[in-house]
Design a protein around this motif. Structure first.
Motif: not given
Length: 905
Positions: A551-555, A617-624, A635-643
């Motif tokens: 999420l951080a990389a996504m702003g 379609t797959l949608v993942a809701a991620i919270e930070e 607890h570091a970074r939230a998000g998706v980091f791979g394929p």
């Protein structure tokens, strides 16, 4: 030239010995409007220092974007502390403690190529240097070494660094010390690692919850050239217990820091399960003193004003190893040159409670517990212990030192309890009606202790004004720069100034207790905007991205983001069954596949579905939701980091329980913050055959511990910070071992030995003991998969922000049940309410009946973020500058679409 130095006895500020009596103060999580009042209250209660964390993640939320404004204005805080008469211990990091995610390191740091956190790593140290350049440029002139004077007397580097690799530590701390000194930081450097050795002349502070006296004596043996500094982590709101712990630190002749002294409810602060309920042990969320805090006054007054006179004394003996919880009366003795002797007397809690008397009653002779103080010449005197805490301080042949007399005054004998020394005011307490013998510089006098509640008795002796008070009145002491103040039972305030004058005053309103009632604020009926198009992937806000990242990389610094993956299944005669998983992910709260939504409350994002030919379609809701405050380090970074992966169960896996191996941090590979399995309870072991292809470990856990693979630590687990899946590269699997020889076969020479891939061993070290049923449930939920295929998906991302317009909003009607079954997921929603204030004033917000993640905004500013949880209560303060006279807007984002109960006061 102004200097701040130290030796084995104490820190020395401008030639004066100082014992730090510090209160932890996380200013970044406190409304700046409260700072002056908070600091004045801490000074009045008896602290002489504040320990201030400077969390990197809040000052550099994105690379090279620095923020030192508002609650982050550390320079203003330091100046206010100096104005209040407080010194400052600045905790500069990089890690500042467990109240902040990753100890305060920004999440984006974990994404830098080649970075290794908290080591002498060029990438990591470069970013530390950039941050410190900005920080120290603002506070260097406010250090006590500056010619114009300043409040900062020490800077703390790192916290809880437990790698125990001496070479790694030496390289790392040498680099940190060099970086600080190059930025003209000349005050002593501290850390708080509970280590049994010092890193490069950095004073190590030990954190303790109990056995403080023993820890102080041990620390003196470990750091023979440095003063003792103890961090006290109260695990209770029992202020008498805290006062006794502080007294134990004084008896060990140690400076101390009381952590969590002040509640940190604040606009823009965030809360997890525990942090939401955490209150300060001294000041509550409104900046008011706790009702029981008076128990700290007397011991803090002694620690702040008389302890410097004890700096050259050495702890000699104690009648119990843990005096604060001893079951019998205990005396800790300190001795020094020329027969100086101080006794710190502890009465058992039960005995103290049974002998407490009303403040307006006269004590009867023989009813109070007594202790014996032994003088160096062999004489002794017996004195009662009647303070509310059951702790008293007695002395003989002690040289008292103060700013107003350079050579000190010899206190040869005093049968009263020493309370405070403020300039020329020496405060002594005893039982009402008792006689106190006092010998100062060879002059002897006797004093009759005034009745409880009566004005202090003041007599001039040599260069001192001796102030004699009843013990009950001494328990209410407040020490100023040139006065002492006492509050009698009927709220009468007696003030004694440095010239010995006694005046009667009205109660000090700044010490308002927390029982004031708050007025409820009426809010309008809520309106709602549903987020149905997010989870099915049809929302127009989705934008294509080349690959999934944090999420951080996504702003997105804090909040929710939605990751959408689309792919095409080839035409086949029947649907193909796939086990879909995100290679590595954190913070997944909901997952939808072709519009079918499921909760991920079980903390797994793996789904097995039958997919027909065509687009999917797959949608993942991620919270930070916890970048500022949290209860865990990891607890570091939230998000998706791979394929997106298609998995199948790994076969041939066996499970067993094994004993916890001997702790050896030097053999664990990469350093992981917070890992320390000393005292661990059990280890679960999975074994599987040699392989070189990657695996995925599904971790639907709610335990604390660590995960090790083939001897290397690969994850440190926390209830709130466990990753949903852990992708393990094949390079970490099947370490090469010498091929076993057959029976009777001669073993080959080392250079000729054949290496083959060995079996794999996955260990889960459990930090706490689990019953058999729970341990079995944990073991059954851990799944190991091999990767069947990497799905060629196209990625898109959408971030959730407060709505710009409420035109489409509808009136919200609460469901019959505000807590639907967690397996029933509703679309996330935004709620809006308004309320009116006659003038801008700080408010208290309370949230109850929550079942999912929440974010709450007032007038566009984030005031609260709440982790997922059932039937929990959360609170915070809304800063005055966030509010305005007239209409105000409150906006709530609810992950499950259900509005919780919100109260404003």
């Amino acid at each position: 030239m102004r200097t701040v130095s130290y030796d084995s006895q104490s820190i020395i500020v401008h030639g004066q010995r100082v014992m730090l009596a510090a209160a932890g103060y996380d200013s970044v999580l406190i409304d700046p409007a409260r700072w002056p009042g908070d600091l004045a209250a801490l000074r009045a209660i008896g602290f002489n220092t504040i320990a201030v964390r400077v969390p990197w993640l809040m000052h550099e939320p994105w690379p090279d974007h620095f923020d030192f404004t508002g609650s982050r204005d550390i320079a203003r805080l330091v100046q206010l502390a100096r104005d209040a008469g407080l010194m400052v211990l600045l905790r500069a990091g990089p890690v500042v403690g467990e109240n902040f995610s990753l100890g305060g390191i920004p999440a984006w740091m974990t994404e830098l190529p080649g970075v290794r956190l908290r080591e002498a790593n060029a990438v990591f140290l470069d970013r530390v240097n950039r941050f410190w350049m900005e920080l120290f440029a603002r506070v260097e002139s406010r250090c006590a070494t500056n010619e114009r004077g300043g409040a900062i007397v020490a800077v703390s580097l790192e916290d809880d660094w437990r790698c125990l690799d001496a070479d790694l530590g030496e390289a790392y701390f040498t680099a940190l010390v060099r970086a600080a000194r190059e930025k003209n930081i000349r005050v002593p450097l501290l850390s708080c690692n509970n280590c049994w050795f010092m890193h490069n002349a950095v004073i190590d502070c030990w954190r303790q919850q109990s056995s403080v006296y023993t820890a102080g004596l041990e620390l003196a043996q470990v750091q023979v050239d440095a003063p003792r500094v103890l961090s006290i982590a109260p695990n209770t709101s029992d202020h008498i217990a805290l006062a006794r712990t502080i007294a134990a630190a004084v008896a060990a002749r140690a400076s101390f820091i009381v952590e969590d002294a002040v509640a940190v409810a604040h606009a823009q602060s965030t809360y997890a399960r525990d942090a939401a309920q955490q209150d300060g042990v001294v000041l509550d969320a409104r900046g008011c003193l706790h009702e029981g805090v008076n128990a700290l006054r007397r011991v803090l007054a002694f620690a702040n004003t008389i302890s410097p006179s004890l700096s050259m004394l050495t702890p000699q003996s104690a009648s119990a190893s843990d005096p604060e919880s001893a079951s019998a009366p205990c005396v800790c003795v300190l001795e020094g040159a020329q027969g100086a002797r101080v006794s710190v007397a502890f009465m058992p809690r039960a005995l103290t409670a049974s002998t407490q008397k009303p403040a307006n009653s006269r004590s009867k002779k023989g009813k109070s517990p007594v202790v014996t103080h032994m003088c160096a010449d062999g004489s002794s005197f017996v004195t009662p212990v009647v303070s509310v805490t059951g702790v008293e301080f007695y002395a003989s042949d002690l040289v008292l030192r103060s700013d107003v007399f350079a050579h000190g005054i010899a206190l040869t004998r005093c049968t009263g309890s020493l309370v405070a020394l403020v300039q020329a005011l020496l405060v002594i307490a005893g039982e009402a009606g008792s006689i106190i013998d006092l010998v100062l510089d060879g002059n002897a006098s006797k004093f009759t202790v005034p009745p409880a509640g009566a004005a202090p008795l003041v007599m001039k002796m040599r260069a001192l004004h001796v102030v004699v008070v009843a013990s009950a009145l001494a328990d209410t002491i407040e020490c100023g720069t040139d006065f002492v103040r006492f509050t009698a039972a009927k709220e009468t305030v007696f003030q004694v100034t440095s010239d010995g004058q006694v005046t009667t005053q009205a109660p000090n309103t700044t010490t308002l207790m927390r029982n004031a009632k708050l007025r409820a604020i009426i809010m309008s009926a809520p309106r709602v905007l549903r987020q149905t198009a997010m989870l099915d992937g049809s929302d127009a806000r989705f934008a294509s991205v080349t690959m999934a990242s944090s999420l951080a990389a996504m702003g997105v610094r804090e909040g929710l983001g939605f990751y959408r993956a689309t792919w095409k299944e080839a035409r086949k005669s029947k649907p193909v069954t796939r086990t879909l998983a995100l290679a590595q992910s954190r913070g997944v709260i909901a997952l939808s596949i072709d519009g079918v939504v499921e909760s991920t409350t079980a903390q797994t994002a793996t789904r097995t579905v039958a997919l027909p030919a065509g687009m999917h379609t797959l949608v993942a809701a991620i919270e930070e939701i916890r970048p500022h405050g949290s209860t865990g380090h990891e607890h570091a970074r939230a998000g998706v980091f791979g394929p997106l992966l298609d998995l199948e169960p790994l076969v041939g896996v066996t499970l067993a329980r094994s004993e916890v191996p001997a702790f050896d941090a030097t053999q664990l590979g990469a350093f992981v913050h917070g890992y320390d399995m000393r005292g661990g309870a059990a280890t679960l072991k999975w074994s599987f055959a040699p392989r070189t292809d990657a695996i995925v470990i599904d971790l639907p856990l709610n335990v604390r511990g660590a995960l090790r693979l083939n001897g290397e630590l690969i994850a440190s687990l926390d209830e709130a910070a466990t990753p949903s899946q852990l992708f393990v590269d094949g390079a970490k699997l099947s370490p090469m071992r010498v091929e076993a020889t057959a029976k009777g076969e001669q073993r080959a020479k080392k250079k000729d030995a054949k290496l083959v891939a060995g079996p794999n061993e996955l260990l889960l070290d459990l930090e706490t003991e689990l019953d058999a049923a729970t341990r079995l449930a944990v073991a059954s939920r851990v799944k190991l998969y091999e990767v069947r295929a990497v799905i060629d998906a196209q990625w898109a991302f959408a971030r959730v922000m407060p709505p710009a317009s409420w035109v489409l909003a509808k009136p919200y009607v609460a469901e019959v049940s505000s807590h639907p079954a967690l397996s029933t997921v509703r679309a996330s929603a935004w709620f809006q309410q308004t309320f009116t204030l006659t003038h801008a004033e700080a408010l208290h917000i309370k949230v109850t009946e929550t079942s999912a993640a929440l974010r709450i905004f007032v007038n566009g500013e984030a005031v609260m973020s709440i982790d997922s949880g059932r039937d929990s209560t959360h609170w915070a303060n809304i800063a005055q500058h966030t509010l305005r006279a007239g209409e105000n807007e409150l906006v709530v984002f609810a992950g499950d679409g259900v509005l919780p109960v919100i109260t404003l006061r």
